[in-house]
Design an enzyme around this catalytic site. Sequence first.
Site, PDB file in Angstrom:
ATOM      1  N   HIS A 109     -36.925 -26.741 -83.271  1.00  0.00           N
ATOM      2  CA  HIS A 109     -37.010 -26.968 -81.829  1.00  0.00           C
ATOM      3  C   HIS A 109     -38.422 -27.437 -81.466  1.00  0.00           C
ATOM      4  CE1 HIS A 109     -36.883 -26.305 -77.515  1.00  0.00           C
ATOM      5  NE2 HIS A 109     -35.568 -26.247 -77.621  1.00  0.00           N
TER       6      HIS A 109
ATOM      7  N   ARG B 248     -34.145 -30.592 -79.379  1.00  0.00           N
ATOM      8  CA  ARG B 248     -33.491 -30.443 -80.691  1.00  0.00           C
ATOM      9  C   ARG B 248     -32.319 -31.410 -80.827  1.00  0.00           C
ATOM     10  NH1 ARG B 248     -30.052 -24.914 -79.919  1.00  0.00           N
ATOM     11  NH2 ARG B 248     -30.439 -24.623 -77.693  1.00  0.00           N
TER      12      ARG B 248
ATOM     13  N   LYS C 138     -29.113 -32.415 -78.400  1.00  0.00           N
ATOM     14  CA  LYS C 138     -29.256 -31.811 -77.083  1.00  0.00           C
ATOM     15  C   LYS C 138     -29.882 -32.832 -76.131  1.00  0.00           C
ATOM     16  CE  LYS C 138     -28.372 -28.130 -76.178  1.00  0.00           C
ATOM     17  NZ  LYS C 138     -28.365 -26.722 -75.672  1.00  0.00           N
TER      18      LYS C 138
ATOM     19  N   ASP D  59     -35.314 -33.426 -71.571  1.00  0.00           N
ATOM     20  CA  ASP D  59     -35.755 -32.432 -70.588  1.00  0.00           C
ATOM     21  C   ASP D  59     -37.249 -32.691 -70.342  1.00  0.00           C
ATOM     22  OD1 ASP D  59     -36.849 -30.117 -69.410  1.00  0.00           O
ATOM     23  OD2 ASP D  59     -35.501 -28.759 -70.490  1.00  0.00           O
TER      24      ASP D  59
ATOM     25  N   CYS E 270     -39.709 -30.873 -69.659  1.00  0.00           N
ATOM     26  CA  CYS E 270     -40.724 -29.971 -70.232  1.00  0.00           C
ATOM     27  C   CYS E 270     -41.101 -30.379 -71.653  1.00  0.00           C
ATOM     28  CB  CYS E 270     -40.282 -28.514 -70.171  1.00  0.00           C
ATOM     29  SG  CYS E 270     -38.866 -28.085 -71.188  1.00  0.00           S
ATOM     30  N   TYR E 271     -40.190 -31.105 -72.327  1.00  0.00           N
ATOM     31  CA  TYR E 271     -40.520 -31.540 -73.697  1.00  0.00           C
ATOM     32  C   TYR E 271     -41.507 -32.706 -73.696  1.00  0.00           C
ATOM     33  CZ  TYR E 271     -36.644 -28.448 -74.648  1.00  0.00           C
ATOM     34  OH  TYR E 271     -35.832 -27.348 -74.679  1.00  0.00           O
TER      35      TYR E 271
ATOM     36  N   ASP F  85     -36.622 -30.754 -64.872  1.00  0.00           N
ATOM     37  CA  ASP F  85     -36.058 -30.946 -66.208  1.00  0.00           C
ATOM     38  C   ASP F  85     -35.405 -32.333 -66.286  1.00  0.00           C
ATOM     39  OD1 ASP F  85     -33.871 -31.086 -68.025  1.00  0.00           O
ATOM     40  OD2 ASP F  85     -33.294 -28.998 -67.782  1.00  0.00           O
TER      41      ASP F  85
ATOM     42  N   ASP G  24     -39.311 -26.840 -60.618  1.00  0.00           N
ATOM     43  CA  ASP G  24     -39.874 -25.490 -60.681  1.00  0.00           C
ATOM     44  C   ASP G  24     -41.286 -25.573 -61.241  1.00  0.00           C
ATOM     45  OD1 ASP G  24     -39.774 -25.503 -63.561  1.00  0.00           O
ATOM     46  OD2 ASP G  24     -37.656 -24.985 -63.464  1.00  0.00           O
TER      47      ASP G  24
ATOM     48  N   HIS H 277     -41.499 -26.634 -65.146  1.00  0.00           N
ATOM     49  CA  HIS H 277     -41.320 -28.061 -65.432  1.00  0.00           C
ATOM     50  C   HIS H 277     -42.421 -28.909 -64.788  1.00  0.00           C
ATOM     51  CE1 HIS H 277     -37.346 -26.612 -66.732  1.00  0.00           C
ATOM     52  NE2 HIS H 277     -37.471 -27.594 -67.620  1.00  0.00           N
TER      53      HIS H 277
END
Length: 516
Positions: free
Chosen positions: A308, A356, A359, A362, A364-365, A420, A427, A430
């Site tokens: 991840h 990952r 998936k 997002d 945050c990645y 996200d 939020d 993020h």
Amino acid sequence: FQDFRALSTQHQPRSKDEKDFESGKPRKMTSVANAIPKALEEQVELIPRDRLEQLSLQENRIASNSIDDFPIPELFTSLPPIKDPLVTDTSLSQDDTARHCLPLHAGTSRSFFDLNTQGIPRLNQEDHIEFLNDTIQKAKYIPYDALRPWVVYWSLIGLSVLGEDLEKWRVRVLETFSPMQNPSGGFGGGHGQTSHAASSYAVVLSLAMVGGSESLDMIDRRALWRWLGELKQSDGGFRMSVGGEEDVRGAYCTMTIISLLALPLELPPNAPARASGFTSFLDGLPEYLSRCQTFEGGVSGAPQTEAHGAYAFCVLACLCILGPPHEKIPKNLNLPLLISWLSARQYAPEGGFSGRTNKLVDGCYSHWVGGCWPLVEAALNGPQTSTSIRKAKISSLYSKEGLTRYMLSCCQEESGGLRDKPSAYPDAYHSCYVLAGLSSTQYYNYFTGQSDEAKTVDSLDSALRWSSLAISSGHESGNGRPVDAENQVEPLHPIFVIPWAAVDRCSQHFSQKTGF
Ligand code: FPP
Ligand code: K
Ligand code: ZN
């Protein structure tokens, strides 16, 4: 939390478009949306209905800019040419995500931000600052009570990337954290809560950010060192709390604290791992981190689990605390395999990163995966100087254009805050990690190999031997950096993920201390 958010959402009277949408009557679609295959249109909706209504409103708005005004590469405006015919829940949610990103990339669903010459919306600094000024001080995250230090950290990072002065938060941050420190060492997520590696990490970094010797001196370093010693395990890794789970977050959080606060590397006498013959916090650690690389090439939270992106960052950053990137990373990880897996994290047409395999992207990645790249680049390039980086072998291994497009076109909430993905609410978490990701696309962070003798203490100083240069517009012609002056943000330290000045202040403060 989902319910909590739904309650706080203000519903506007419904428009004709929304009613048509609810009754299933086809809406007038934008040119790009029209190009989406019929099959996609008929998919099961996976996002909450109220959110979908908001989105459909956005999509129907008449854009002031037309798609023809800007040269947006087809990569970001069309679905992938090859599609696996197998339909699963996973493939449906992937299609859904891509479908929500297309009109945002094309600029056809945005009337609310100006687009730059590459057709990318400007960073809505003012509203993001307002959002973060709210998250840091209002009781917005009551269900997240055990994350209070994190909410402070995330908000401060967001504000600092947006150029805000953090000193004004010093007294409140100090007063908020004081009751969270336990006499037996470390910080809990709130008053009366057990000490936790992640809370302690967020507290230490936040104190470093707001600055002032009273902030740094409120940390009981001896007690913290003793408590961290209790987290060390006989396999080389660290637990998150006494009796809690062991994973690579524990290693990264612990080594960040030890390095920034210049704590002794020697295990305290009470450390249970001494029974296994360990004498140092470092014993068995690189080997433990190495065992977390999986068959995919990515890195998992613990040996034998799934790779991840968030854990990959923890491991790479931890290795960069342990020593020079070009020594520690290739020695402990299969670098080509890691690069292959990291590359597979970036998707088109979305442009963002997933955490990952199989998936979704997002925001945050943008940091957890995006932040891996400078560390990997430093591992490949070795020590550099501000003049030698012009001739660097490796300068950008991912599409900064794609990531920038995802962050600015898909992750900005119209009214402030970052998210996200388009179907999610913004939020503090993020907002922090999208802005950190945005920052890392605008700077070249490199390992200098230079050691400032005055700084050197009997501790780990590799992470202090990094530097950063702003990438000037147009510098990277082949891998276009679609950022103009308006979207320019502040840099962050690539390993500690706080402003550079905060790292310097903190290491200077503690390097003058002898022992505790
Ligand atoms: C999966 O969530 C996410 C994880 C298993 C790890 C998350 C860890 C972090 C974000 C950061 C850890 C670092 C520190 C320093 C504490 P998911 O299944 O909801 O998301 P996904 O579908 O994107 O994998
Ligand atoms: K996620
Ligand atoms: Zn996320």
